[in-house]
Write a protein that holds these residues in place. Structure first.
Motif, short mmCIF file in Angstrom:
data_model
loop_
_atom_site.label_atom_id
_atom_site.label_comp_id
_atom_site.label_asym_id
_atom_site.label_seq_id
_atom_site.Cartn_x
_atom_site.Cartn_y
_atom_site.Cartn_z
N HIS A 125 0.97 -1.31 -0.28
CA HIS A 125 -0.02 -0.10 0.02
C HIS A 125 0.81 1.14 -0.05
CE1 HIS A 125 -3.35 2.38 2.20
NE2 HIS A 125 -2.95 3.07 0.95
N VAL A 126 1.01 2.04 -0.91
CA VAL A 126 1.52 3.30 -1.08
C VAL A 126 0.57 4.33 -0.95
CG1 VAL A 126 2.87 4.81 -2.46
CG2 VAL A 126 3.18 2.35 -2.98
N ALA A 127 0.49 4.96 0.43
CA ALA A 127 -0.44 5.89 0.91
C ALA A 127 -0.83 7.22 0.32
CB ALA A 127 -0.19 6.02 2.34
N PRO A 128 -1.65 8.08 0.52
CA PRO A 128 -1.88 9.12 -0.12
C PRO A 128 -0.53 10.11 -0.17
CG PRO A 128 -3.86 8.69 0.98
CD PRO A 128 -2.60 7.75 1.23
N ARG A 129 -0.22 10.73 -1.32
CA ARG A 129 0.95 11.72 -1.52
C ARG A 129 2.38 11.22 -1.36
NH1 ARG A 129 -1.92 14.32 -4.62
NH2 ARG A 129 -3.80 15.89 -3.77
N ALA A 130 2.37 9.95 -1.16
CA ALA A 130 3.66 9.28 -0.95
C ALA A 130 4.22 9.40 -2.43
CB ALA A 130 3.45 7.74 -0.38
N ALA A 131 5.70 9.44 -2.29
CA ALA A 131 6.52 9.26 -3.68
C ALA A 131 7.87 8.47 -3.44
CB ALA A 131 7.04 11.00 -3.62
N LEU A 132 7.76 7.62 -4.39
CA LEU A 132 8.79 6.65 -4.77
C LEU A 132 9.75 7.03 -5.76
CD1 LEU A 132 6.76 3.22 -4.47
CD2 LEU A 132 7.88 4.45 -2.58
N ALA A 133 11.02 7.37 -5.53
CA ALA A 133 11.71 7.68 -6.69
C ALA A 133 12.38 6.53 -7.53
CB ALA A 133 12.94 8.28 -5.99
N GLY A 134 12.89 6.86 -8.81
CA GLY A 134 13.21 5.98 -9.63
C GLY A 134 14.02 4.90 -9.07
N GLY A 135 13.61 3.49 -9.62
CA GLY A 135 14.46 2.14 -9.22
C GLY A 135 14.18 2.01 -7.75
N PHE A 171 3.72 1.95 3.05
CA PHE A 171 4.41 3.08 2.86
C PHE A 171 3.62 4.58 3.11
CE2 PHE A 171 7.26 6.14 0.51
CZ PHE A 171 8.58 5.75 0.55
N GLY A 172 3.71 5.00 4.18
CA GLY A 172 2.98 5.93 4.86
C GLY A 172 2.75 7.30 4.01
N CYS A 173 1.58 7.95 4.38
CA CYS A 173 1.14 9.24 3.90
C CYS A 173 2.19 10.12 3.58
CB CYS A 173 0.15 9.97 4.82
SG CYS A 173 -1.37 8.97 4.79
N GLY A 174 2.59 10.94 2.57
CA GLY A 174 3.65 11.84 2.12
C GLY A 174 5.14 11.55 2.45
N ALA A 175 5.33 10.09 2.45
CA ALA A 175 6.80 9.71 2.70
C ALA A 175 7.42 9.51 1.35
CB ALA A 175 6.60 8.08 3.41
N CYS A 176 8.79 9.61 1.43
CA CYS A 176 9.53 9.65 -0.06
C CYS A 176 10.79 8.99 0.11
CB CYS A 176 9.53 11.08 -0.23
SG CYS A 176 10.71 11.89 0.75
N THR A 177 11.22 8.68 -0.89
CA THR A 177 12.48 7.77 -0.94
C THR A 177 13.55 8.68 -1.73
OG1 THR A 177 12.20 6.80 -3.03
CG2 THR A 177 11.05 5.85 -0.83
N THR A 178 14.83 8.41 -1.58
CA THR A 178 15.65 8.69 -2.68
C THR A 178 15.78 7.53 -3.72
OG1 THR A 178 17.44 7.71 -1.50
CG2 THR A 178 17.38 10.06 -1.02
N PRO A 179 16.33 7.74 -4.92
CA PRO A 179 16.18 6.64 -5.92
C PRO A 179 17.26 5.43 -5.61
CG PRO A 179 16.91 8.81 -6.87
CD PRO A 179 17.17 8.78 -5.37
N ILE A 227 6.80 2.31 6.46
CA ILE A 227 7.08 3.48 6.61
C ILE A 227 6.50 4.54 7.11
CG2 ILE A 227 8.50 5.19 5.10
CD1 ILE A 227 9.92 2.22 5.44
N GLY A 228 6.58 5.15 8.06
CA GLY A 228 5.63 6.24 8.86
C GLY A 228 5.34 7.43 8.06
N ALA A 229 4.41 8.10 8.30
CA ALA A 229 4.05 9.13 7.48
C ALA A 229 5.05 10.39 7.32
CB ALA A 229 2.81 9.76 8.04
N GLY A 230 5.38 10.79 6.41
CA GLY A 230 6.30 11.95 6.37
C GLY A 230 7.62 11.62 6.27
N ALA A 231 7.93 9.95 6.27
CA ALA A 231 9.36 9.71 6.57
C ALA A 231 10.19 9.96 4.99
CB ALA A 231 9.37 8.28 7.02
N ALA A 232 11.47 10.09 5.23
CA ALA A 232 12.33 10.04 4.18
C ALA A 232 13.37 9.09 4.09
CB ALA A 232 13.02 11.47 4.07
N VAL A 233 13.04 7.89 3.26
CA VAL A 233 13.75 6.84 3.30
C VAL A 233 15.09 7.05 2.30
CG1 VAL A 233 13.77 4.26 2.72
CG2 VAL A 233 11.83 5.49 3.57
N VAL A 234 16.30 7.07 2.93
CA VAL A 234 17.46 7.33 2.12
C VAL A 234 18.37 6.06 2.20
CG1 VAL A 234 17.36 9.90 2.63
CG2 VAL A 234 18.57 8.29 4.25
N ASP A 235 18.03 5.12 3.09
CA ASP A 235 19.01 3.97 3.23
C ASP A 235 18.13 2.59 3.24
OD1 ASP A 235 21.64 5.11 3.73
OD2 ASP A 235 20.89 5.42 5.71
#
Length: 165
Positions: free
Chosen positions: A98-108, A117-125, A135-143
């Motif tokens: 489940h990719v929640a509202p406004r979440a963003a998965l970068a390329g790859g 994958f919580g609301c508004g969370a995002c990743t680096t590529p 993954i919690g709301a608003g988290a930034a996954v970099v690792d």
């Protein structure tokens, strides 16, 4: 006022032209139900969804208003892509995620099976998130996030690291 309960075999007999989707948000329950039922599964997409050429979306998946799926992304079976989320090029979203509202998965990016994958969370590529992680709301996954881990914050870290400092 009662609710009619229809058995699986009766569904197909009563609605021979129908295909079905599971409208349950709990990833594990959605998986259990899909494994129990032998039904034709629909892929349901809101008219405002953008799915670029080369992207693939699995059966039983529901894609809600404003979601964007970029070229060569692969979305698994029985996934929820919620309102306004974005799945960039070459990303992979595992079955029952489940990719929640406004979440963003970068390329790859690779999300394993059953990821929330919580609301508004995002990743680096090119980040990997293991099976059944949250993954919690608003988290930034970099690792990389390990299987079964709950990660929160900016940058996203396992929850026990925040609790134990």
């Amino acid at each position: 006022m009662g609710i009619e309960v229809v058995e699986e075999g009766d569904l197909i007999a009563r609605f021979p032209e129908a295909a079905f989707a599971i409208a349950i948000g709990n990833n594990r329950v959605r998986k259990q139900i899909s494994e129990r039922l032998d039904l034709p599964w629909a892929t349901i997409m809101h008219p405002s969804v953008i799915v670029e050429p080369g992207a693939a979306i699995g059966e039983g998946t529901v894609v809600l208003a404003g979601a964007i799926v970029q070229p060569d992304a692969i979305i698994g079976r029985h996934v929820i892509l919620n309102t306004g989320c974005s799945v960039d090029h070459d990303a992979r979203v595992g079955d029952f995620s489940h990719v929640a509202p406004r979440a963003a998965l970068a390329g790859g990016v690779i999300l394993g099976e059953g990821v929330l994958f919580g609301c508004g969370a995002c990743t680096t590529p090119y980040i990997e998130v293991g099976d059944w992680a949250s993954i919690g709301a608003g988290a930034a996954v970099v690792d990389k996030i390990a299987m079964g881990t709950t990660a929160v914050g900016v940058p996203a870290r396992p929850l026990e690291r925040y609790n134990g400092r």
